[in-house]
Scaffold this active site. Structure first.
Site, PDB file in Angstrom:
ATOM      1  N   TYR A 132       0.829  -1.206   0.000  1.00 55.84           N
ATOM      2  CA  TYR A 132       0.000   0.000   0.000  1.00 55.84           C
ATOM      3  C   TYR A 132       0.864   1.256   0.000  1.00 55.84           C
ATOM      4  O   TYR A 132       0.443   2.307   0.468  1.00 55.84           O
ATOM      5  CB  TYR A 132      -0.892   0.038   1.248  1.00 55.84           C
ATOM      6  N   LYS A 182       6.051 -14.145   1.829  1.00 53.46           N
ATOM      7  CA  LYS A 182       6.079 -14.981   0.627  1.00 53.46           C
ATOM      8  C   LYS A 182       7.514 -14.896   0.124  1.00 53.46           C
ATOM      9  O   LYS A 182       7.780 -14.426  -0.984  1.00 53.46           O
ATOM     10  CB  LYS A 182       5.049 -14.451  -0.393  1.00 53.46           C
ATOM     11  N   ASP A 215       0.279 -18.292   1.354  1.00 50.14           N
ATOM     12  CA  ASP A 215      -0.636 -19.279   0.768  1.00 50.14           C
ATOM     13  C   ASP A 215      -0.905 -20.419   1.750  1.00 50.14           C
ATOM     14  O   ASP A 215      -2.052 -20.819   1.976  1.00 50.14           O
ATOM     15  CB  ASP A 215      -0.092 -19.789  -0.585  1.00 50.14           C
ATOM     16  N   ASP A 239      -4.478  -7.870   5.089  1.00 55.55           N
ATOM     17  CA  ASP A 239      -5.799  -7.410   4.636  1.00 55.55           C
ATOM     18  C   ASP A 239      -6.612  -8.622   4.172  1.00 55.55           C
ATOM     19  O   ASP A 239      -7.758  -8.810   4.569  1.00 55.55           O
ATOM     20  CB  ASP A 239      -5.641  -6.404   3.494  1.00 55.55           C
ATOM     21  N   ASP A 243      -9.919 -10.800   6.244  1.00 53.42           N
ATOM     22  CA  ASP A 243     -11.275 -11.039   5.741  1.00 53.42           C
ATOM     23  C   ASP A 243     -11.632 -12.520   5.916  1.00 53.42           C
ATOM     24  O   ASP A 243     -12.756 -12.864   6.266  1.00 53.42           O
ATOM     25  CB  ASP A 243     -11.409 -10.638   4.258  1.00 53.42           C
TER      26      ASP A 243
HETATM   27  C1  IPM Z   1      -9.657  -2.677   5.182  1.00 56.52           C
HETATM   28  C2  IPM Z   1     -10.148  -2.247   3.847  1.00 56.52           C
HETATM   29  C3  IPM Z   1      -9.211  -1.204   3.282  1.00 56.52           C
HETATM   30  C4  IPM Z   1      -7.832  -1.796   3.232  1.00 56.52           C
HETATM   31  C5  IPM Z   1      -9.595  -0.663   1.912  1.00 56.52           C
HETATM   32  C6  IPM Z   1     -10.966  -0.106   1.945  1.00 56.52           C
HETATM   33  C7  IPM Z   1      -8.572   0.289   1.376  1.00 56.52           C
HETATM   34  O1  IPM Z   1     -10.272  -3.333   2.996  1.00 56.52           O
HETATM   35  O2  IPM Z   1      -9.586  -1.837   6.094  1.00 56.52           O
HETATM   36  O3  IPM Z   1      -9.333  -3.856   5.356  1.00 56.52           O
HETATM   37  O4  IPM Z   1      -7.519  -2.579   2.335  1.00 56.52           O
HETATM   38  O5  IPM Z   1      -7.046  -1.494   4.118  1.00 56.52           O
HETATM   39 MN    MN Z   2      -9.848  -5.242   3.945  1.00 61.83          MN
END
Ligand code: IPM
Ligand code: MN
Length: 348
Positions: A132, A182, A215, A239, A243
């Site tokens: 990022y 990785k 992975d 990130d 999720d």
């Molecule tokens: C998160 C979100 C953000 C990220 C996006 C919206 C830029 O997915 O906070 O996990 O990737 O950091």
């Molecule tokens: Mn996210």
């Protein structure tokens, strides 16, 4: 002493869930003063900016930032996020994005047969650079030979500070840290990451550190979640993995996060992981738990430890009792009703 909180409800379901979080925070901690800022995608439509030019200077004067969600279909995501969320994380050196993944008793994981004892992890995400970094560019725009480069940036300093933070958290938990990279395919950045991790590991002899490729880590979270305690990973890797973590703990609506400047030099920011959820925005159906839990992380960071624990316990109790759950958790309660149930569970 009172603490001043900047509230940015933002886009989509942001305002709906933030309202519930504020209710819980006010019920449990009289020492917070709130000021709300109408920044976000609607503000962009009116002004051409996600926040005013001096937005960061304004926020700088607060003790913490409580944020709902940023992102809306009318504004390209890379513009909305680079106009508000990401500059805050970077400018305020919120180099840790802390994301607890915990299955509350009473909620079901999509992993068959897994219970609360199996799913209790803490993700420490590098939050200022890596994939990022924002470095890159496009040339020959719009032509067939157009080229885009997006350059990940990894500095020894940023790697070190985030891994050190993760070791400290592991010390307070089950003394186990997984460092995710990785470094088989990557030859430079994640190799540096591994070297820094190995160096720190010798300073934390009481914490067992493992190196796992991203992975393999994804598979391990599904197959052996009970073997995972604290995890540290780069911005993008964590990130993605968080999720997955949110799914394992029963859904994105539950997931909380803290963007921390551990030294308190700058305000830290607290936000649910779920985002603006345009599909259900305005319907009073969003799960407020991620936002309320993020509020608890804020209380913790500001030193209101008892209040933080009370909020977390109230969330756990509300989930366990299962009377007022939103549709994502299999219930039929509204955002407001679940928020009220948490506040009720807070009362002695
Ligand atoms: C998160 C979100 C953000 C990220 C996006 C919206 C830029 O997915 O906070 O996990 O990737 O950091
Ligand atoms: Mn996210």
């Amino acid at each position: 002493m009172s603490k001043r909180i900047a509230v940015i409800p933002g886009d989509g379901v942001g305002p709906e869930v933030v309202a519930q979080g504020l209710k819980a925070l006010k019920a449990v901690c009289p020492k917070l003063e709130f000021e709300t800022f109408p920044w976000g995608s609607a503000y962009y439509q009116q002004t051409g900016q996600m926040m005013p030019a001096d937005g960061l200077d304004v926020l700088r004067g607060f003790d913490a930032i409580y944020l709902g969600a940023i992102g809306w279909p009318t504004v390209p995501d890379h513009i909305s996020l680079w106009g508000l969320l990401l500059p805050i994380r970077k400018r305020f050196e919120q180099y840790v994005n802390l994301r607890p993944v915990r299955l509350f008793p009473g909620s079901t994981s999509p992993l068959l047969g897994r219970g609360p004892a199996d799913i209790d992890m803490l993700f420490v995400r590098e939050n200022t650079e890596g994939e990022y970094s924002g470095a890159g560019g496009r040339v020959h725009i719009g032509t067939p030979n157009e080229v885009a480069v997006e350059v990940p940036v990894f500095s020894r300093m940023a790697i070190e500070r985030v891994i050190r933070y993760a070791f400290e958290r592991a010390r307070e938990r089950r003394h186990h840290l997984i460092s995710v990279t990785k470094s088989n395919a990557s030859r430079f950045a994640y190799v540096l990451w591994d070297e820094v991790a190995a160096g720190l590991s010798s300073q934390y002899a009481d914490v067992r550190m493992e190196r796992v490729h991203v992975d393999a880590m994804a598979a391990r979270m599904v197959l052996r979640p009970q073997s995972i305690d604290v995890v540290v990973a780069s911005n993008l890797f964590a990130d993605i993995l968080t999720d997955l973590g949110a799914a394992l703990q029963g859904g994105l609506g539950l997931a909380a996060s803290a963007n921390l400047n551990p030294e308190h030099r700058y305000p830290s920011m607290f936000e649910p992981v779920h985002g603006s959820a345009p599909d259900i925005a305005g319907t009073n159906r969003a799960n407020p738990i991620g936002a309320v839990w993020s509020g608890a992380l804020m209380l913790q960071h500001l030193g209101f430890t008892d209040a933080a624990q009370r909020v977390e316990a109230a969330i756990a109790r509300t989930v366990r009792e299962g009377k007022a759950l939103t549709p994502d958790l299999g219930g039929s309660a509204t955002t407001l009703e679940l928020g009220d149930a948490i506040v009720e569970a807070l009362l002695p």
